[in-house]
Design a protein around this motif. Sequence first.
Motif, PDB file in Angstrom:
ATOM      1  N   LEU A  88      18.713  37.371 -23.013  1.00 55.46           N
ATOM      2  CA  LEU A  88      18.419  37.270 -24.441  1.00 55.46           C
ATOM      3  C   LEU A  88      18.575  35.845 -24.945  1.00 55.46           C
ATOM      4  N   PHE A  91      15.502  34.002 -23.689  1.00 55.58           N
ATOM      5  CA  PHE A  91      14.340  34.392 -24.495  1.00 55.58           C
ATOM      6  C   PHE A  91      14.380  33.697 -25.853  1.00 55.58           C
ATOM      7  N   SER A  92      15.564  33.615 -26.443  1.00 55.25           N
ATOM      8  CA  SER A  92      15.698  32.977 -27.754  1.00 55.25           C
ATOM      9  C   SER A  92      15.437  31.482 -27.670  1.00 55.25           C
ATOM     10  N   ASP A  95      11.692  31.096 -27.422  1.00 52.49           N
ATOM     11  CA  ASP A  95      11.026  31.310 -28.707  1.00 52.49           C
ATOM     12  C   ASP A  95      11.264  30.143 -29.660  1.00 52.49           C
ATOM     13  N   ARG A 149       9.974  36.631 -33.839  1.00 47.05           N
ATOM     14  CA  ARG A 149      10.586  37.111 -32.595  1.00 47.05           C
ATOM     15  C   ARG A 149      12.085  36.806 -32.585  1.00 47.05           C
ATOM     16  N   ARG A 152      13.736  39.232 -35.086  1.00 53.05           N
ATOM     17  CA  ARG A 152      13.761  40.592 -34.540  1.00 53.05           C
ATOM     18  C   ARG A 152      14.838  40.710 -33.456  1.00 53.05           C
ATOM     19  N   ARG A 153      14.923  39.700 -32.590  1.00 54.41           N
ATOM     20  CA  ARG A 153      15.930  39.747 -31.517  1.00 54.41           C
ATOM     21  C   ARG A 153      17.336  39.716 -32.118  1.00 54.41           C
ATOM     22  N   PRO A 158      13.065  45.426 -30.803  1.00 52.28           N
ATOM     23  CA  PRO A 158      12.247  44.992 -29.652  1.00 52.28           C
ATOM     24  C   PRO A 158      11.306  43.860 -30.055  1.00 52.28           C
ATOM     25  N   THR A 159      11.034  42.969 -29.108  1.00 52.34           N
ATOM     26  CA  THR A 159      10.162  41.827 -29.390  1.00 52.34           C
ATOM     27  C   THR A 159       8.972  41.754 -28.451  1.00 52.34           C
ATOM     28  N   GLU A 168      10.878  47.559 -23.378  1.00 52.63           N
ATOM     29  CA  GLU A 168      11.927  46.632 -23.763  1.00 52.63           C
ATOM     30  C   GLU A 168      11.784  45.351 -22.942  1.00 52.63           C
ATOM     31  N   GLU A 169      12.414  44.281 -23.407  1.00 58.23           N
ATOM     32  CA  GLU A 169      12.387  43.039 -22.640  1.00 58.23           C
ATOM     33  C   GLU A 169      13.107  43.231 -21.312  1.00 58.23           C
TER      34      GLU A 169
END
Length: 170
Positions: A88, A91-92, A95, A149, A152-153, A158-159, A168-169
């Motif tokens: 996560l 992913f962040s 993004d 995104r 939402r995270r 879910p993104t 899901e991721e």
Amino acid sequence: MILVAQAMRILSTAALWLAGSGLILMTVFISGQVFMRYVMNDSLVWSEPASVILMGWFIFLGAAVGIREGYHLSFDVLLHFLPQGAKLVLFSISDAVVAFFGAGMAWYGSKLALSAWDVILPSLGISGAVDFLPLVGGGCLIFIFSIERLVRRAAGLPTVRFGDDTVEEV
């Protein structure tokens, strides 16, 4: 949050429809140009520059929608070995980088558009700034969708593939 998510879905759907329409229109322009050149022995001088402008729009609008829905290019090998929390975070970070890239596209695209404002495209008779507007529009959408995104995270939603809530991721 629900109203914002609905507005983003509508914006994303509109961008996707515009991108698809631009692709179809570009195909019509190029087909018309081929017909005129090889059958009618004439040329549509505006078809090539208009098609290039449309191509810029459908590429950047499509890219923005792909980013929103999690279909953009990624390198996932490392993610298979990391715990969910680390995934996560990565992913962040991804993004956030994409959001800054979108902001840069919009900012520098605006500067390019302003620098070409007084230039007239001879075959279309419009401002040369139009050539750079897909950078601005696409960059703004990429920024907005990347921020969505991240939000939402952070909210635990879910993104990836918003149309399929079961995915899901990874």
